[in-house]
Design a protein around this motif. Structure first.
Motif, mmCIF file in Angstrom:
data_model
loop_
_atom_site.group_PDB
_atom_site.id
_atom_site.type_symbol
_atom_site.label_atom_id
_atom_site.label_comp_id
_atom_site.label_asym_id
_atom_site.label_seq_id
_atom_site.Cartn_x
_atom_site.Cartn_y
_atom_site.Cartn_z
ATOM 1 N N SER A 6 -6.555 -0.260 9.497
ATOM 2 C CA SER A 6 -5.992 0.012 8.175
ATOM 3 C C SER A 6 -6.998 -0.306 7.080
ATOM 4 C CB SER A 6 -4.745 -0.843 7.943
ATOM 5 O OG SER A 6 -3.728 -0.507 8.853
ATOM 6 N N VAL A 7 -6.937 0.471 6.005
ATOM 7 C CA VAL A 7 -7.653 0.190 4.763
ATOM 8 C C VAL A 7 -6.710 0.534 3.621
ATOM 9 C CG1 VAL A 7 -10.008 0.593 5.613
ATOM 10 C CG2 VAL A 7 -8.699 2.501 4.674
ATOM 11 N N ALA A 8 -6.977 -0.028 2.461
ATOM 12 C CA ALA A 8 -6.274 0.396 1.251
ATOM 13 C C ALA A 8 -7.314 1.075 0.364
ATOM 14 C CB ALA A 8 -5.651 -0.795 0.526
ATOM 15 N N LEU A 9 -7.047 2.312 -0.014
ATOM 16 C CA LEU A 9 -7.932 3.092 -0.873
ATOM 17 C C LEU A 9 -7.164 3.471 -2.124
ATOM 18 C CD1 LEU A 9 -9.533 5.436 1.822
ATOM 19 C CD2 LEU A 9 -10.548 3.396 0.773
ATOM 20 N N ASN A 10 -7.677 3.042 -3.281
ATOM 21 C CA ASN A 10 -6.952 3.196 -4.554
ATOM 22 C C ASN A 10 -5.502 2.752 -4.397
ATOM 23 O OD1 ASN A 10 -9.155 3.953 -6.018
ATOM 24 N ND2 ASN A 10 -8.601 6.100 -6.203
ATOM 25 N N GLY A 11 -5.329 1.671 -3.614
ATOM 26 C CA GLY A 11 -4.017 1.063 -3.450
ATOM 27 C C GLY A 11 -3.153 1.659 -2.376
ATOM 28 N N THR A 12 -3.605 2.724 -1.719
ATOM 29 C CA THR A 12 -2.799 3.431 -0.720
ATOM 30 C C THR A 12 -3.126 2.912 0.677
ATOM 31 O OG1 THR A 12 -3.016 5.391 -2.123
ATOM 32 C CG2 THR A 12 -2.089 5.717 0.067
ATOM 33 N N SER A 13 -2.112 2.471 1.427
ATOM 34 C CA SER A 13 -2.304 2.027 2.801
ATOM 35 C C SER A 13 -2.574 3.243 3.676
ATOM 36 C CB SER A 13 -1.049 1.304 3.304
ATOM 37 O OG SER A 13 -1.182 0.988 4.679
ATOM 38 N N LEU A 14 -3.722 3.227 4.361
ATOM 39 C CA LEU A 14 -4.132 4.388 5.154
ATOM 40 C C LEU A 14 -4.689 3.955 6.499
ATOM 41 C CD1 LEU A 14 -5.849 6.153 2.161
ATOM 42 C CD2 LEU A 14 -3.791 6.975 3.327
ATOM 43 N N THR A 15 -4.603 4.875 7.470
ATOM 44 C CA THR A 15 -5.150 4.654 8.800
ATOM 45 C C THR A 15 -6.494 5.353 8.904
ATOM 46 O OG1 THR A 15 -2.933 4.552 9.743
ATOM 47 C CG2 THR A 15 -4.749 4.968 11.276
ATOM 48 N N VAL A 16 -7.486 4.635 9.384
ATOM 49 C CA VAL A 16 -8.820 5.202 9.591
ATOM 50 C C VAL A 16 -8.796 6.054 10.855
ATOM 51 C CG1 VAL A 16 -11.240 4.638 10.050
ATOM 52 C CG2 VAL A 16 -9.886 3.220 8.469
ATOM 53 N N ASN A 17 -9.275 7.288 10.745
ATOM 54 C CA ASN A 17 -9.325 8.170 11.927
ATOM 55 C C ASN A 17 -10.582 7.934 12.749
ATOM 56 O OD1 ASN A 17 -6.901 9.386 11.397
ATOM 57 N ND2 ASN A 17 -7.788 11.038 10.231
ATOM 58 N N GLY A 35 0.803 -1.212 0.000
ATOM 59 C CA GLY A 35 0.000 0.000 0.000
ATOM 60 C C GLY A 35 0.837 1.263 0.000
ATOM 61 N N ILE A 36 2.147 1.126 -0.237
ATOM 62 C CA ILE A 36 3.024 2.296 -0.368
ATOM 63 C C ILE A 36 3.202 2.548 -1.864
ATOM 64 C CG2 ILE A 36 5.281 3.294 0.130
ATOM 65 C CD1 ILE A 36 3.508 2.808 2.630
ATOM 66 N N ILE A 37 2.622 3.628 -2.345
ATOM 67 C CA ILE A 37 2.625 3.956 -3.771
ATOM 68 C C ILE A 37 4.030 4.370 -4.184
ATOM 69 C CG2 ILE A 37 1.611 5.455 -5.545
ATOM 70 C CD1 ILE A 37 -0.307 3.351 -4.125
#
Length: 195
Positions: free
Chosen positions: A136-147, A4-6
């Motif tokens: 964690s979620v991946a959005l359009n391939g990007t690893s992100l933390t849900v706030n 998930g790291i673009i």
């Protein structure tokens, strides 16, 4: 597998519907180091390379994949987040991402907060239960933390760096986003169902 790291932002330069959808993606990757059959996550969708050129690669996208993702909205000129497959020994900077999109979330709000941008998305009803604050979620391939999470809505903050090196600097209300839930959340939910 991906993290998930673009690592590049490519551009769709050709689309051809030939039974399946064939797409050409311009990239800054050294294509001499890409094999035919390699997997590249393109906006979070694991796609197989079927042809290569000096600064591009082609992928073939099945109707099933198009129906489950936002790839039906791809057009020539669209910028897409790219990530090469994880190799043994690579740094795992994000989280384990399979490139198998679970559904499409809708961007319902975008608000600048200092230098960051707060984006609120609405998850499909059947996937909302897998999204948790600080998960964690991946959005359009990007690893992100849900706030935060409020029913089907969940919020993500994008720092300036992320907006600069991905397509997230272009986000707007109404965008449809490929959503992959965290693999661990999926297994925890399954274990709870069986308990």
């Amino acid at each position: 597998m991906f993290t998930g790291i673009i690592t590049d932002v490519g551009t769709v330069t050709e689309l051809d519907q030939q039974g399946d959808l064939r797409a050409r993606i311009k990239t800054d990757y050294d294509t001499a180091g890409i094999d035919i059959g390699a997997s590249i996550a393109s906006d979070g969708v694991c796609l197989t390379v079927i042809a290569l050129g000096d600064d591009w690669y082609d992928v073939q996208i099945s109707a099933e994949t198009v129906s489950k993702t936002n790839l039906d909205s791809w057009a020539v000129g669209k910028r897409v987040n790219l990530e090469r497959a994880l190799k043994v020994g690579d740094e795992l900077g994000g989280h384990i991402v399979s490139g198998h999109v679970d559904g499409v979330a809708d961007v319902v709000a975008v608000k600048d907060e200092g230098d960051s941008t707060r984006v609120t998305l609405k998850a499909p009803e059947d996937l909302a239960r897998f999204i948790a604050p600080k998960g964690s979620v991946a959005l359009n391939g990007t690893s992100l933390t849900v706030n935060d999470v409020d029913g089907r809505d969940f919020g993500i903050n994008f720092i300036p760096h992320t907006k600069e090196v991905t397509t997230w600097g272009d986000v707007s209300v109404g965008d449809r986003v490929n959503l992959e839930i965290d693999t661990l959340a999926r297994y925890v939910a399954r274990l709870n169902e069986m308990a």
